[in-house]
Design an enzyme around this catalytic site. Structure first.
Site, PDB file in Angstrom:
ATOM      1  N   LYS A   1      -9.243  -0.522  -5.930  1.00 41.69           N
ATOM      2  CA  LYS A   1      -9.131   0.215  -4.513  1.00 41.69           C
ATOM      3  C   LYS A   1     -10.257   0.761  -4.257  1.00 41.69           C
ATOM      4  O   LYS A   1     -11.119   1.543  -5.181  1.00 41.69           O
ATOM      5  CB  LYS A   1      -8.227   1.330  -4.511  1.00 41.69           C
ATOM      6  CG  LYS A   1      -8.356   1.914  -3.141  1.00 41.69           C
ATOM      7  CD  LYS A   1      -7.799   1.444  -1.921  1.00 41.69           C
ATOM      8  CE  LYS A   1      -7.819   2.184  -0.572  1.00 41.69           C
ATOM      9  NZ  LYS A   1      -6.707   2.349   0.005  1.00 41.69           N
TER      10      LYS A   1
ATOM     11  N   HIS B   1       1.393   5.439  -1.653  1.00 41.13           N
ATOM     12  CA  HIS B   1       1.200   6.598  -2.254  1.00 41.13           C
ATOM     13  C   HIS B   1       2.466   7.191  -3.033  1.00 41.13           C
ATOM     14  O   HIS B   1       3.381   7.489  -2.336  1.00 41.13           O
ATOM     15  CB  HIS B   1       0.431   7.532  -1.570  1.00 41.13           C
ATOM     16  CG  HIS B   1      -0.709   6.960  -0.903  1.00 41.13           C
ATOM     17  ND1 HIS B   1      -1.999   7.240  -1.507  1.00 41.13           N
ATOM     18  CD2 HIS B   1      -0.901   6.366   0.143  1.00 41.13           C
ATOM     19  CE1 HIS B   1      -3.087   6.481  -0.517  1.00 41.13           C
ATOM     20  NE2 HIS B   1      -2.254   6.181   0.410  1.00 41.13           N
ATOM     21  N   LEU B   2       2.501   7.141  -4.271  1.00 39.63           N
ATOM     22  CA  LEU B   2       3.672   7.775  -4.988  1.00 39.63           C
ATOM     23  C   LEU B   2       3.390   9.069  -5.619  1.00 39.63           C
ATOM     24  O   LEU B   2       4.222   9.701  -5.823  1.00 39.63           O
ATOM     25  CB  LEU B   2       4.134   7.005  -6.161  1.00 39.63           C
ATOM     26  CG  LEU B   2       5.053   5.530  -5.864  1.00 39.63           C
ATOM     27  CD1 LEU B   2       5.204   4.893  -7.056  1.00 39.63           C
ATOM     28  CD2 LEU B   2       6.079   6.032  -4.930  1.00 39.63           C
ATOM     29  N   ARG B   3       2.131   9.527  -5.628  1.00 42.60           N
ATOM     30  CA  ARG B   3       1.759  11.077  -6.378  1.00 42.60           C
ATOM     31  C   ARG B   3       2.036  10.853  -7.872  1.00 42.60           C
ATOM     32  O   ARG B   3       2.416   9.930  -8.623  1.00 42.60           O
ATOM     33  CB  ARG B   3       2.264  11.858  -5.612  1.00 42.60           C
ATOM     34  CG  ARG B   3       2.337  11.887  -4.021  1.00 42.60           C
ATOM     35  CD  ARG B   3       0.914  11.699  -3.568  1.00 42.60           C
ATOM     36  NE  ARG B   3       0.814  11.947  -2.089  1.00 42.60           N
ATOM     37  CZ  ARG B   3      -0.392  11.594  -1.381  1.00 42.60           C
ATOM     38  NH1 ARG B   3      -1.524  10.883  -1.739  1.00 42.60           N
ATOM     39  NH2 ARG B   3      -0.410  11.634  -0.185  1.00 42.60           N
TER      40      ARG B   3
ATOM     41  N   HIS C   1       3.162  14.555   1.871  1.00 40.78           N
ATOM     42  CA  HIS C   1       2.506  15.777   1.540  1.00 40.78           C
ATOM     43  C   HIS C   1       3.537  16.628   2.156  1.00 40.78           C
ATOM     44  O   HIS C   1       4.403  16.617   2.929  1.00 40.78           O
ATOM     45  CB  HIS C   1       1.092  15.896   2.580  1.00 40.78           C
ATOM     46  CG  HIS C   1       0.185  15.134   2.210  1.00 40.78           C
ATOM     47  ND1 HIS C   1      -0.735  15.485   1.111  1.00 40.78           N
ATOM     48  CD2 HIS C   1      -0.302  14.035   2.910  1.00 40.78           C
ATOM     49  CE1 HIS C   1      -1.876  14.442   1.157  1.00 40.78           C
ATOM     50  NE2 HIS C   1      -1.350  13.586   2.096  1.00 40.78           N
TER      51      HIS C   1
ATOM     52  N   ASP D   1       1.708   2.538   3.606  1.00 40.43           N
ATOM     53  CA  ASP D   1       0.686   3.809   3.268  1.00 40.43           C
ATOM     54  C   ASP D   1       1.631   4.756   3.471  1.00 40.43           C
ATOM     55  O   ASP D   1       1.163   6.093   3.806  1.00 40.43           O
ATOM     56  CB  ASP D   1      -0.479   3.735   4.372  1.00 40.43           C
ATOM     57  CG  ASP D   1      -1.560   4.755   4.005  1.00 40.43           C
ATOM     58  OD1 ASP D   1      -1.638   5.218   2.866  1.00 40.43           O
ATOM     59  OD2 ASP D   1      -2.348   4.993   4.928  1.00 40.43           O
TER      60      ASP D   1
ATOM     61  N   HIS E   1      -4.469  -0.711   6.087  1.00 40.73           N
ATOM     62  CA  HIS E   1      -4.021   0.012   7.120  1.00 40.73           C
ATOM     63  C   HIS E   1      -4.964  -0.160   8.062  1.00 40.73           C
ATOM     64  O   HIS E   1      -5.560   0.830   8.879  1.00 40.73           O
ATOM     65  CB  HIS E   1      -3.615   1.331   6.598  1.00 40.73           C
ATOM     66  CG  HIS E   1      -4.772   2.102   5.831  1.00 40.73           C
ATOM     67  ND1 HIS E   1      -6.038   2.002   5.886  1.00 40.73           N
ATOM     68  CD2 HIS E   1      -4.445   2.824   4.412  1.00 40.73           C
ATOM     69  CE1 HIS E   1      -6.648   2.732   5.013  1.00 40.73           C
ATOM     70  NE2 HIS E   1      -5.827   3.102   4.402  1.00 40.73           N
TER      71      HIS E   1
ATOM     72  N   HIS F   1     -10.322   0.708   1.854  1.00 39.83           N
ATOM     73  CA  HIS F   1     -10.124   1.862   2.889  1.00 39.83           C
ATOM     74  C   HIS F   1     -11.354   1.628   3.736  1.00 39.83           C
ATOM     75  O   HIS F   1     -12.561   2.062   3.519  1.00 39.83           O
ATOM     76  CB  HIS F   1     -10.171   3.230   2.227  1.00 39.83           C
ATOM     77  CG  HIS F   1      -9.709   4.382   3.314  1.00 39.83           C
ATOM     78  ND1 HIS F   1      -8.716   4.830   3.506  1.00 39.83           N
ATOM     79  CD2 HIS F   1     -10.614   4.671   4.265  1.00 39.83           C
ATOM     80  CE1 HIS F   1      -8.650   5.802   4.620  1.00 39.83           C
ATOM     81  NE2 HIS F   1      -9.719   5.503   5.065  1.00 39.83           N
TER      82      HIS F   1
ATOM     83  N   HIS G   1       1.017  -1.170   0.197  1.00 39.88           N
ATOM     84  CA  HIS G   1       0.097   0.164  -0.031  1.00 39.88           C
ATOM     85  C   HIS G   1       0.894   1.228  -0.018  1.00 39.88           C
ATOM     86  O   HIS G   1       1.507   1.603   1.187  1.00 39.88           O
ATOM     87  CB  HIS G   1      -0.813   0.003   1.302  1.00 39.88           C
ATOM     88  CG  HIS G   1      -1.742   1.295   1.053  1.00 39.88           C
ATOM     89  ND1 HIS G   1      -3.283   0.894   1.378  1.00 39.88           N
ATOM     90  CD2 HIS G   1      -1.601   2.271   1.363  1.00 39.88           C
ATOM     91  CE1 HIS G   1      -3.554   2.405   1.572  1.00 39.88           C
ATOM     92  NE2 HIS G   1      -2.831   3.112   1.396  1.00 39.88           N
TER      93      HIS G   1
HETATM   94  C1  NCD Z   1      -3.534   9.065   2.060  1.00 39.17           C
HETATM   95  C2  NCD Z   1      -3.093  10.139   1.140  1.00 39.17           C
HETATM   96  O1  NCD Z   1      -2.512  11.123   1.562  1.00 39.17           O
HETATM   97  O2  NCD Z   1      -3.279   9.973  -0.035  1.00 39.17           O
HETATM   98  N1  NCD Z   1      -3.357   9.717   3.599  1.00 39.17           N
HETATM   99  C3  NCD Z   1      -3.319   8.887   4.691  1.00 39.17           C
HETATM  100  O3  NCD Z   1      -3.430   9.626   5.771  1.00 39.17           O
HETATM  101  N2  NCD Z   1      -3.047   7.767   4.927  1.00 39.17           N
HETATM  102  C4  NCD Z   1      -4.747   8.631   1.840  1.00 39.17           C
HETATM  103  C5  NCD Z   1      -5.102   7.190   2.499  1.00 39.17           C
HETATM  104  O4  NCD Z   1      -4.781   6.244   2.312  1.00 39.17           O
HETATM  105  O5  NCD Z   1      -6.260   7.400   3.485  1.00 39.17           O
HETATM  106 ZN    ZN Z   2      -3.092   5.143   1.797  1.00 40.18          ZN
END
Ligand code: NCD
Ligand code: ZN
Length: 349
Positions: A100, A16-18, A252, A248, A175, A137, A14
């Site tokens: 997802k 997030h790479l943006r 940011h 996860d 998560h 989620h 899991h």
């Molecule tokens: C994730 C995100 O920033 O994309 N944020 C997080 O707090 N985990 C989104 C997510 O997986 O809920």
């Molecule tokens: Zn996530």
């Protein structure tokens, strides 16, 4: 005492790479320690169709550092308009590894998520038929439900009924943050697993709120009471094949997190493996780290474990406190201790 630990190279189930500059800035951290990762589709706009996923995959590959050994496992973002035939084609071509489900409004960039679950019944049935996992989620978004109860209520109100409506659907509870999540997984022998993040093994809600508010510990689902963190630690270090690592890691920039309404997400990609080795050693479970980080995930997804290895060595090394991006710094998760291990080598097969 063990001084060195060699594991099959871990995967992150899991991540997030943006996109764009952020993708280029964060991808090297994951590619350095992980061979594969399930890539979350919550871009703006989200990765909804097979062709969106193919294009995103191309951008990820293009952003990889020279010589990296990393395979992105793509996902589609389920909407009420998702076409079962498009999902099936993307799966058949090997492009996607999961779909997802974000309840609408549950977290960062989830506005296009599902509000009426009856509308996705056809897609879910198709996924059960072809053996494609659904990553969930697991939080309700009803404003009347306290944020600390959203996962437990989701299990009762949404997840359990959904799994009964679609027998045979493989589900990953993403998560998990509660003992109820752990217990729900353990009560179900097949077709159900859960990812656990690094940060939820370390922090409880006091870390976010006691003695001052700490936005870098704010993520969704939000960390819960200490008893829940302990339940997650026991599950992760147990070796039980139904629990595996999904960091996860959700970068940011500091300007996006440090404001009156700051973003949710902890950036753990750079130091996850060092932190995990520290925690598993603390719990007398170093021998279970490979199951959690490298074996249980592939087994659930029906993939072979990696042939290459990652070696961790005893002794701490400095982790940078942040990485720089064009849009500002991204703070690396601070576990509140100096991990007693560091990644020292990675072999190819
Ligand atoms: C994730 C995100 O920033 O994309 N944020 C997080 O707090 N985990 C989104 C997510 O997986 O809920
Ligand atoms: Zn996530």
């Amino acid at each position: 005492m063990t001084q060195e630990l060699t594991l099959r190279t871990p995967d992150d189930w899991h991540l997030h790479l943006r996109d764009g500059a952020m993708l280029r800035a964060v991808l090297p951290s994951t590619a350095a320690h992980f061979a594969r990762a399930i890539i979350m589709p919550n871009l703006v706009p989200p990765v909804v169709t097979g062709s969106d996923a193919a294009a995103y995959r191309t951008r990820i590959i293009a952003a990889l550092p020279e010589g990296a050994d990393f395979t992105p496992l793509m996902t589609l973002y389920l909407t009420e308009a998702t076409d079962p035939a498009d999902v099936a084609a993307a799966h058949a071509s090997g492009l996607i590894s999961a779909v997802k489900l974000y309840p609408a409004g549950a977290t960062t960039n989830s506005a296009s998520g599902v509000a009426d679950f009856t509308r996705v019944q056809g897609v879910l049935e198709k996924m059960a038929e072809i053996g494609l996992p659904l990553c969930v989620h697991g939080e309700v978004t009803d404003p009347d439900i306290d944020i600390f109860d959203r996962e437990a209520v989701f299990i009762d109100r949404v997840l359990d009924p959904l799994r009964k409506r679609v027998p045979g659907l493989k589900v990953v509870m993403e998560h998990i943050t509660t003992s109820q999540g752990v217990e729900y997984v353990k009560a179900n022998a097949t077709d159900l697993a859960a990812t656990i993040t690094t940060h939820h093994l370390v922090i409880n809600r006091n870390h976010i709120l006691a003695g001052g508010i700490r936005p870098h510990y704010y993520c969704l689902p939000v960390a819960k009471r200490e008893e829940h963190r302990v339940a997650l630690r026991i599950a992760a270090t147990s070796g039980d094949a139904r629990f595996f690592l999904g960091t996860d890691s959700a970068p940011h920039t500091d300007p996006a997190k440090l404001q009156p309404c700051g973003c949710a997400g902890c950036f753990t990609a750079p130091n996850t493996m060092a932190i995990l080795a520290h925690l598993f050693e603390q719990d007398g479970a170093l021998d279970k780290l490979e199951a959690f980080a490298s074996l249980n995930g592939p087994a659930f997804y029906g993939l072979p474990p990696n042939n290459s290895t990652l070696t961790l060595t005893k002794g701490s090394r400095d982790t940078p406190s942040h990485i720089d991006t064009q849009d500002g710094p991204v703070t690396v998760f601070d576990p509140g201790f100096v991990p007693g291990w560091h990644v020292s080598a990675r072999s190819s097969c």
